[in-house]
Design a protein around this motif. Structure first.
Motif, short mmCIF file in Angstrom:
data_model
loop_
_atom_site.label_atom_id
_atom_site.label_comp_id
_atom_site.label_asym_id
_atom_site.label_seq_id
_atom_site.Cartn_x
_atom_site.Cartn_y
_atom_site.Cartn_z
N TYR A 196 -11.18 25.95 7.15
CA TYR A 196 -11.62 24.71 7.41
C TYR A 196 -11.40 23.93 6.10
O TYR A 196 -10.98 22.67 6.16
N ILE A 197 -11.42 24.40 4.95
CA ILE A 197 -11.23 23.66 3.81
C ILE A 197 -9.60 23.07 3.83
O ILE A 197 -9.55 21.88 3.44
N ARG A 198 -8.87 23.86 4.31
CA ARG A 198 -7.40 23.57 4.07
C ARG A 198 -7.30 22.45 4.92
O ARG A 198 -6.61 21.32 4.95
N GLN A 199 -7.89 22.35 6.22
CA GLN A 199 -7.61 21.35 7.29
C GLN A 199 -8.37 20.24 6.90
O GLN A 199 -7.77 18.99 7.09
N LEU A 200 -9.25 20.09 5.91
CA LEU A 200 -10.02 19.08 5.60
C LEU A 200 -8.94 18.29 4.56
O LEU A 200 -8.75 16.99 4.40
N GLU A 201 -8.53 18.90 3.75
CA GLU A 201 -7.66 18.52 2.51
C GLU A 201 -6.22 18.04 3.25
O GLU A 201 -5.77 16.89 2.74
N MET A 216 -9.55 19.81 14.89
CA MET A 216 -10.51 20.33 13.92
C MET A 216 -11.72 19.52 14.08
O MET A 216 -11.99 18.59 14.52
N ASP A 217 -13.08 20.61 14.00
CA ASP A 217 -14.17 20.00 14.43
C ASP A 217 -14.74 19.60 13.00
O ASP A 217 -15.03 20.27 11.99
N ARG A 218 -14.75 18.13 12.97
CA ARG A 218 -14.89 17.53 11.57
C ARG A 218 -16.30 17.93 11.07
O ARG A 218 -16.54 17.96 9.87
N LEU A 219 -17.37 17.94 11.93
CA LEU A 219 -18.61 18.22 11.51
C LEU A 219 -18.99 19.62 11.03
O LEU A 219 -19.48 19.95 10.15
N ARG A 220 -18.11 20.57 11.74
CA ARG A 220 -18.30 21.95 11.21
C ARG A 220 -17.70 22.12 9.94
O ARG A 220 -18.10 22.88 8.96
N ALA A 221 -16.37 21.55 9.80
CA ALA A 221 -15.51 21.54 8.54
C ALA A 221 -16.54 20.90 7.34
O ALA A 221 -16.37 21.55 6.09
N MET A 222 -17.10 19.79 7.54
CA MET A 222 -17.93 19.22 6.62
C MET A 222 -19.16 20.31 6.14
O MET A 222 -19.52 20.58 4.85
N GLU A 223 -19.70 20.75 7.15
CA GLU A 223 -20.75 21.80 6.93
C GLU A 223 -20.11 22.98 6.07
O GLU A 223 -20.99 23.73 5.12
N LEU A 254 -24.68 15.12 7.11
CA LEU A 254 -25.49 16.21 7.75
C LEU A 254 -26.79 16.03 8.26
O LEU A 254 -27.26 16.49 9.12
N ASP A 255 -27.28 15.59 7.15
CA ASP A 255 -28.69 15.40 7.46
C ASP A 255 -29.28 14.44 8.26
O ASP A 255 -30.05 14.38 8.82
N GLN A 256 -28.37 13.42 8.28
CA GLN A 256 -28.51 12.31 9.36
C GLN A 256 -28.23 13.02 10.72
O GLN A 256 -29.19 12.68 11.67
N VAL A 257 -27.38 13.99 10.81
CA VAL A 257 -27.09 14.50 12.14
C VAL A 257 -28.71 15.30 12.48
O VAL A 257 -29.13 15.46 13.61
N ARG A 258 -29.13 16.10 11.34
CA ARG A 258 -30.09 17.06 11.55
C ARG A 258 -31.27 16.35 12.05
O ARG A 258 -32.25 16.72 13.06
#
Length: 293
Positions: free
Chosen positions: A36-41, A1-8, A73-77
């Motif tokens: 993505y939401i299911r993978q996070l949960e 899972m791409d965690r950053l994309r999932a968070m976005e 995400l703001d920190q990454v940006r």
């Protein structure tokens, strides 16, 4: 899972209020957003969003995860932006918002010219009559009509927004020329659907304001659609001068009621102060001011 994309994706679902709107905002399918939401949960073994066929609700854990994800995400940006600011040549992605008619008729040609000069820059131009939140929605710049209320934004003044009233010669031959605003009551009218009590263009007569009459034959949220209807002889149009300037020069449309036109309004290019150091945004601002300032 791409965690950053999932968070976005999760942040977008929370802010948009639905899976479908988040999917449209991110240009993903609803199925992919749900995945993505299911993978996070599944990864955290906690329910982030309670959902049914009619509504969704962010849980307490979801609200906490949203706040932390937003900050991450703001920190990454910011990390990307700091590196970009070290570059000499403008490059990277710019997200720009503009009202629909202004955007399609004036901003889009400017964007095309800018891209020709700066091939390493990509622009995501979003046309909408909604006022976007630059920080929350990730926009670098926006074009705004009217007085500004955003104290945290830097504003650069552009050419003012001037309206004209016009119609095709064939229409006027059939229905006659209105001499005063009251005469519009007997004419076929074309109206913009975003004209509301908050954003109207009243005609001016001896210090009094007269609203554009409500008995339209065509209403649309797209100025180009209204322009085409006017060219076909379907009625009288009230739209910005830049939209019909060529039609007026070529005689396809003629102006009416010039002494009663609505007052002009300011147009501004706005952006966040902390992002102005980015070469891509600085170059865009200077280009717009050079050609439309």
């Amino acid at each position: 899972m791409d965690r950053l994309r999932a968070m976005e994706v999760f942040v977008s679902v929370t802010e948009q209020g639905s899976f479908s709107q988040a999917a449209e905002h991110l240009e993903l399918s609803v199925v992919m957003v749900s995945r993505y939401i299911r993978q996070l949960e599944d990864a955290m073994q906690v329910e982030l969003i309670q959902r049914s066929t009619r509504r969704m609700h962010v849980t307490e854990a979801g609200r906490m995860f949203y706040e932390e994800s937003k900050q991450a995400l703001d920190q990454v940006r910011r990390a990307y932006e700091r590196v970009e600011s070290l570059q000499q040549a403008p490059s990277g992605l710019l997200r720009v918002s503009a009202p629909m008619t202004l955007g399609s008729s004036l901003v889009a040609p400017l964007v095309a010219g800018f891209l020709a000069e700066h091939p390493d820059v990509r622009i995501d131009l979003v046309l909408s009559n909604s006022v976007v939140d630059l920080m929350a929605e990730g926009f670098d710049a926006a074009f705004r009509i009217g007085n500004l209320g955003d104290v945290d934004l830097v504003a650069k003044g552009l050419r003012p927004y001037r309206m004209v009233i016009c119609a095709a010669p064939g229409y006027l031959d059939r229905h006659g020329h209105p001499a005063v605003p009251a005469d519009l009551a007997g004419h076929r009218l074309l109206a913009h659907s975003t004209w509301t009590n908050r954003f109207t263009w009243p005609l001016l007569d001896a210090g009094k304001e007269y609203p554009w009459p409500e008995h339209w034959v065509l209403k649309s949220n797209d100025g180009q659609a209204l322009r085409l209807a006017a060219l076909a002889g379907n009625g009288i149009l009230l739209q910005p001068e830049f939209l019909v300037a060529e039609d007026l020069r070529e005689g396809r449309l003629v102006t009416l009621l010039d002494d009663f036109l609505p007052a002009t309004r300011p147009v501004n290019l706005v952006y966040l102060r902390q992002r102005s150091a980015l070469p891509k945004l600085d170059a865009f601002i200077r280009y717009i001011l050079r050609h439309a300032g």
